[in-house]
Design a protein around this motif. Sequence first.
Motif, PDB file in Angstrom:
ATOM      1  N   VAL A 147      60.615  68.892 -18.801  1.00 51.73           N
ATOM      2  CA  VAL A 147      59.620  69.552 -17.939  1.00 51.73           C
ATOM      3  C   VAL A 147      59.682  71.047 -18.255  1.00 51.73           C
ATOM      4  O   VAL A 147      60.758  71.628 -18.379  1.00 51.73           O
ATOM      5  CB  VAL A 147      59.940  69.292 -16.447  1.00 51.73           C
ATOM      6  CG1 VAL A 147      59.048  70.140 -15.547  1.00 51.73           C
ATOM      7  CG2 VAL A 147      59.773  67.806 -16.134  1.00 51.73           C
ATOM      8  N   HIS A 148      58.512  71.632 -18.441  1.00 47.68           N
ATOM      9  CA  HIS A 148      58.466  73.058 -18.747  1.00 47.68           C
ATOM     10  C   HIS A 148      57.279  73.719 -18.059  1.00 47.68           C
ATOM     11  O   HIS A 148      56.382  73.024 -17.570  1.00 47.68           O
ATOM     12  CB  HIS A 148      58.436  73.287 -20.271  1.00 47.68           C
ATOM     13  CG  HIS A 148      57.379  72.507 -21.002  1.00 47.68           C
ATOM     14  ND1 HIS A 148      57.491  71.159 -21.275  1.00 47.68           N
ATOM     15  CD2 HIS A 148      56.181  72.879 -21.517  1.00 47.68           C
ATOM     16  CE1 HIS A 148      56.422  70.749 -21.937  1.00 47.68           C
ATOM     17  NE2 HIS A 148      55.593  71.774 -22.085  1.00 47.68           N
ATOM     18  N   ARG A 149      57.292  75.045 -18.007  1.00 50.72           N
ATOM     19  CA  ARG A 149      56.202  75.799 -17.377  1.00 50.72           C
ATOM     20  C   ARG A 149      56.106  77.147 -18.065  1.00 50.72           C
ATOM     21  O   ARG A 149      56.991  77.518 -18.857  1.00 50.72           O
ATOM     22  CB  ARG A 149      56.478  75.980 -15.881  1.00 50.72           C
ATOM     23  CG  ARG A 149      57.650  76.899 -15.599  1.00 50.72           C
ATOM     24  CD  ARG A 149      57.874  77.088 -14.100  1.00 50.72           C
ATOM     25  NE  ARG A 149      58.878  78.132 -13.857  1.00 50.72           N
ATOM     26  CZ  ARG A 149      59.278  78.512 -12.662  1.00 50.72           C
ATOM     27  NH1 ARG A 149      58.795  77.931 -11.577  1.00 50.72           N
ATOM     28  NH2 ARG A 149      60.177  79.479 -12.516  1.00 50.72           N
ATOM     29  N   PRO A 156      54.354  73.353 -13.944  1.00 48.17           N
ATOM     30  CA  PRO A 156      55.368  72.475 -14.546  1.00 48.17           C
ATOM     31  C   PRO A 156      54.760  71.152 -15.008  1.00 48.17           C
ATOM     32  O   PRO A 156      53.967  70.544 -14.294  1.00 48.17           O
ATOM     33  CB  PRO A 156      56.351  72.234 -13.394  1.00 48.17           C
ATOM     34  CG  PRO A 156      56.163  73.399 -12.486  1.00 48.17           C
ATOM     35  CD  PRO A 156      54.716  73.774 -12.586  1.00 48.17           C
ATOM     36  N   HIS A 157      55.134  70.741 -16.197  1.00 49.67           N
ATOM     37  CA  HIS A 157      54.631  69.477 -16.768  1.00 49.67           C
ATOM     38  C   HIS A 157      55.555  69.089 -17.915  1.00 49.67           C
ATOM     39  O   HIS A 157      56.316  69.914 -18.419  1.00 49.67           O
ATOM     40  CB  HIS A 157      53.200  69.663 -17.319  1.00 49.67           C
ATOM     41  CG  HIS A 157      53.157  70.556 -18.521  1.00 49.67           C
ATOM     42  ND1 HIS A 157      53.236  71.938 -18.422  1.00 49.67           N
ATOM     43  CD2 HIS A 157      53.093  70.287 -19.847  1.00 49.67           C
ATOM     44  CE1 HIS A 157      53.219  72.460 -19.628  1.00 49.67           C
ATOM     45  NE2 HIS A 157      53.138  71.494 -20.524  1.00 49.67           N
ATOM     46  N   ALA A 158      55.492  67.819 -18.315  1.00 51.26           N
ATOM     47  CA  ALA A 158      56.095  67.412 -19.590  1.00 51.26           C
ATOM     48  C   ALA A 158      54.904  67.013 -20.460  1.00 51.26           C
ATOM     49  O   ALA A 158      53.838  66.678 -19.932  1.00 51.26           O
ATOM     50  CB  ALA A 158      57.047  66.251 -19.372  1.00 51.26           C
ATOM     51  N   ASP A 159      55.059  67.055 -21.775  1.00 49.28           N
ATOM     52  CA  ASP A 159      53.896  66.785 -22.634  1.00 49.28           C
ATOM     53  C   ASP A 159      53.653  65.281 -22.791  1.00 49.28           C
ATOM     54  O   ASP A 159      54.588  64.484 -22.800  1.00 49.28           O
ATOM     55  CB  ASP A 159      54.098  67.430 -24.008  1.00 49.28           C
ATOM     56  CG  ASP A 159      54.104  68.954 -23.920  1.00 49.28           C
ATOM     57  OD1 ASP A 159      53.613  69.497 -22.911  1.00 49.28           O
ATOM     58  OD2 ASP A 159      54.602  69.602 -24.868  1.00 49.28           O
ATOM     59  N   GLY A 160      52.381  64.917 -22.974  1.00 49.24           N
ATOM     60  CA  GLY A 160      52.017  63.507 -23.139  1.00 49.24           C
ATOM     61  C   GLY A 160      52.100  63.033 -24.582  1.00 49.24           C
ATOM     62  O   GLY A 160      51.846  61.878 -24.887  1.00 49.24           O
TER      63      GLY A 160
HETATM   64 FE   LIG Z   1      53.561  71.712 -22.624  1.00 47.70          FE
END
Ligand SMILES: [Fe+2]
Length: 355
Positions: A288-290, A231-235
């Motif tokens: 947030v996506h994965r 899981p992360h959000a983009d920078g």
């Molecule tokens: Fe991404």
Amino acid sequence: MMDEKSPPPAMVESLVSKPVQEVVANSSNQVPERYIYKGEDGSIDASFPLLEVPVIDILRLLNSSSDDDELLKLRSALASCGCFQAINHGMESSFLDKVREIAKQFFLLPIEEKHKYSRTVEDLQGYGNDSVLSEHQILDWTDRLYLIVSPEDQRKLKFWPQNPECFREILHDYTTKLAMLNELVLKSMAKSLNLEENCFLNQYGERATMFARFNFYPPCPRPDRTLGLKPHADGSAITCLLQDKEVEGLQILKDGQWFRVPIIPHALLINVGDQAEIMSNGMFKSPVHRVVTNSERERITLAVFCMPESNNEIEPVEGLIDEKRPRLYKSMKDYGNIYFQNYQQGKRPIDAAKL
Ligand SMILES: [Fe+2]
Ligand SMILES: O=C(O)CCC(=O)C(=O)O
């Protein structure tokens, strides 16, 4: 206190882990421990509901007046799920297939051929995957080719495959078109909030940055315990994702629940990144996506991250700050670097920008 012998985490970047394709070739259907999520929370479910991702007609945005329904739709999409499916973006389906094809051809090359483009420990760009910072880190089931596309003088062509032969030309054409799309989307985002149309673009500076990341997810024997991408959000400010045409895998967190993102083969999935959340003072959400894996089929995607030049200061635009909506984020430079440091330590990078 930190043990004298162990340098702080951001400096230990030590090993570049082996490509998953090589792990697969050597492991007779076993997933090594390093990729496995353990315990109750480690069970990964691929059967969440489908998210109704709004579909936005880019041609309509291009000709929109300020009260156009398409702008309202854009605003509500980016404020709720943080993404939309762009159609009528001016790229033929056959062209998108060519882009998918160069990605596939590259990952299909023999291992030795791909290693010509391998990233080193010092380099962000190139073929490879996760940096290994600690022995407890759980690795993503993915291989990537990561390239700086803009500014053009920062391209490191030694990492740009020459095989397939048309790789460089197609990536160049595709990202040139995406730069125009990015500009239109940023202007439309501003218009949808009744702001001057260049207010976000002005923060980009002369030398806007664009990175391309080709993602390859091999079939995985333990999709219930392994993630393609954690899981992360983009920078970025804006990310344009060309999804695999047939194989799903992306999930977005909305209101505390995971949803599957549907595939529309001729559409581009556009999502807000942290820098657009900051510039919009939180009006637009960086979701947030994965990525989940599956045991049957490989999945290939191409994410292109568009963002302001790193020397430019970004901040919430004036028109979005008032008594009812106080300023939420600091002014900051080089968010990309802040992002990277925090991400590597398992933190949500945008928290470092909060006031
Ligand atoms: Fe991404
Ligand atoms: O492969 C995908 O569907 C998503 C990729 C992604 O989130 C990324 O590269 O940041």
